[in-house]
Motif scaffolding. Structure first.
Motif, short mmCIF file in Angstrom:
data_model
loop_
_atom_site.label_atom_id
_atom_site.label_comp_id
_atom_site.label_asym_id
_atom_site.label_seq_id
_atom_site.Cartn_x
_atom_site.Cartn_y
_atom_site.Cartn_z
N TRP A 36 -4.10 2.29 -2.29
CA TRP A 36 -3.71 3.64 -2.72
C TRP A 36 -4.52 4.65 -1.92
O TRP A 36 -5.74 4.62 -1.92
CB TRP A 36 -4.01 3.81 -4.20
CG TRP A 36 -3.54 5.12 -4.76
CD1 TRP A 36 -4.03 6.36 -4.48
CD2 TRP A 36 -2.50 5.32 -5.72
NE1 TRP A 36 -3.35 7.32 -5.19
CE2 TRP A 36 -2.42 6.70 -5.96
CE3 TRP A 36 -1.64 4.46 -6.40
CZ2 TRP A 36 -1.49 7.24 -6.85
CZ3 TRP A 36 -0.74 5.01 -7.29
CH2 TRP A 36 -0.66 6.38 -7.51
N HIS A 37 -3.83 5.59 -1.28
CA HIS A 37 -4.51 6.63 -0.51
C HIS A 37 -3.88 7.99 -0.84
O HIS A 37 -2.66 8.16 -0.70
CB HIS A 37 -4.39 6.36 0.99
CG HIS A 37 -4.92 7.47 1.83
ND1 HIS A 37 -6.27 7.72 1.97
CD2 HIS A 37 -4.29 8.43 2.55
CE1 HIS A 37 -6.43 8.78 2.75
NE2 HIS A 37 -5.25 9.22 3.11
N TRP A 38 -4.71 8.93 -1.30
CA TRP A 38 -4.24 10.29 -1.51
C TRP A 38 -4.24 11.00 -0.17
O TRP A 38 -5.21 10.90 0.59
CB TRP A 38 -5.14 11.05 -2.49
CG TRP A 38 -4.90 10.68 -3.92
CD1 TRP A 38 -5.63 9.82 -4.67
CD2 TRP A 38 -3.83 11.15 -4.75
NE1 TRP A 38 -5.09 9.73 -5.93
CE2 TRP A 38 -3.99 10.54 -6.01
CE3 TRP A 38 -2.76 12.02 -4.54
CZ2 TRP A 38 -3.11 10.77 -7.06
CZ3 TRP A 38 -1.90 12.25 -5.60
CH2 TRP A 38 -2.07 11.63 -6.85
N GLU A 39 -3.20 11.74 0.14
CA GLU A 39 -3.10 12.47 1.40
C GLU A 39 -3.90 13.76 1.37
O GLU A 39 -3.81 14.55 2.30
CB GLU A 39 -1.64 12.74 1.75
CG GLU A 39 -0.88 11.48 2.10
CD GLU A 39 0.55 11.74 2.51
OE1 GLU A 39 1.09 12.84 2.20
OE2 GLU A 39 1.13 10.86 3.14
N PRO A 66 -8.79 1.67 -2.69
CA PRO A 66 -8.44 2.34 -1.42
C PRO A 66 -7.59 1.50 -0.46
O PRO A 66 -6.83 2.05 0.32
CB PRO A 66 -9.80 2.66 -0.79
CG PRO A 66 -10.72 2.78 -1.96
CD PRO A 66 -10.22 1.77 -2.97
N LYS A 67 -7.69 0.20 -0.55
CA LYS A 67 -6.87 -0.66 0.31
C LYS A 67 -5.37 -0.49 0.00
O LYS A 67 -4.53 -0.66 0.88
CB LYS A 67 -7.28 -2.12 0.10
CG LYS A 67 -6.44 -3.11 0.87
CD LYS A 67 -6.89 -4.53 0.60
CE LYS A 67 -6.01 -5.52 1.33
NZ LYS A 67 -6.37 -6.91 1.04
N ALA A 69 0.85 -1.20 0.00
CA ALA A 69 0.00 0.00 0.00
C ALA A 69 0.88 1.24 0.00
O ALA A 69 2.04 1.19 0.41
CB ALA A 69 -0.92 0.00 1.22
N GLU A 113 -2.54 7.07 -11.73
CA GLU A 113 -2.67 5.95 -10.80
C GLU A 113 -2.55 4.62 -11.54
O GLU A 113 -1.84 3.72 -11.09
CB GLU A 113 -4.02 6.01 -10.08
CG GLU A 113 -4.18 7.17 -9.15
CD GLU A 113 -5.57 7.23 -8.52
OE1 GLU A 113 -6.30 6.22 -8.56
OE2 GLU A 113 -5.93 8.29 -7.99
N LYS A 147 -2.09 1.79 8.57
CA LYS A 147 -2.81 2.62 7.61
C LYS A 147 -3.37 1.79 6.47
O LYS A 147 -4.44 2.04 5.98
CB LYS A 147 -1.90 3.72 7.06
CG LYS A 147 -1.66 4.86 8.00
CD LYS A 147 -0.86 5.93 7.29
CE LYS A 147 -0.56 7.08 8.21
NZ LYS A 147 0.24 8.12 7.55
N THR A 154 0.79 5.87 0.20
CA THR A 154 0.10 7.15 0.29
C THR A 154 0.75 8.06 -0.74
O THR A 154 1.96 8.01 -0.96
CB THR A 154 0.21 7.78 1.70
OG1 THR A 154 1.58 7.94 2.03
CG2 THR A 154 -0.48 6.92 2.73
N ALA A 190 2.93 2.88 2.69
CA ALA A 190 1.97 3.04 3.79
C ALA A 190 2.34 2.09 4.91
O ALA A 190 2.73 0.94 4.67
CB ALA A 190 0.55 2.75 3.31
#
Length: 127
Positions: free
Chosen positions: A95-98, A92-93, A52, A78, A124, A54, A120
């Motif tokens: 890739w997370h945008w801050e 989402p599991k 994962a 992405e 998180k 961020t 990540a």
């Protein structure tokens, strides 16, 4: 702690510029051209493999974008990062945008962005 991966890449085309209803082959060709441009900008990069990540970005468009269109515009980016094997998918599991990327409008150069990817932490990634 793993060092962040910082990349300077072209900004994907706006999805509002007459492309929303384009034929699938046209959309595919544009995506392939974008992936090739990104590949030229990252020759020699050793790609990490993370479960994962961020992501954060500073975007240098030639004109401002509203937040929804900006995030939609980053979808090909992405997909390209996933194709490099950095993470298994852009769900989402993984890739997370801050937050919404910062925009600094400039008209001197072609639109580009500086993307920062961080591995990540386990707590998180599970969230």
């Amino acid at each position: 702690m793993t060092a962040p991966l910082v990349l300077t890449l072209p900004l994907p085309d706006s999805r509002n510029a007459g492309k929303r209803h384009a034929h699938w082959a046209t959309v595919y060709k544009r995506a392939q051209a974008y992936y090739a441009a990104c590949a030229r900008c990252t020759v020699g990069i050793v790609w990490p493999q993370w479960e994962a990540l961020t992501a954060s970005a500073i975007v240098y468009p030639r004109g401002s974008n509203d937040e929804g269109n900006l995030m939609a515009r980053l979808k090909p980016l992405e997909d390209w990062i996933v194709r490099q094997g950095v993470v298994p998918s852009d769900k989402p599991k993984h890739w997370h945008w801050e937050g919404i990327p910062v925009q600094i409008v400039q008209r001197q150069y072609p639109a580009y962005l500086v993307l920062t990817l961080n591995r990540a932490s386990e707590h998180k990634a599970a969230a």
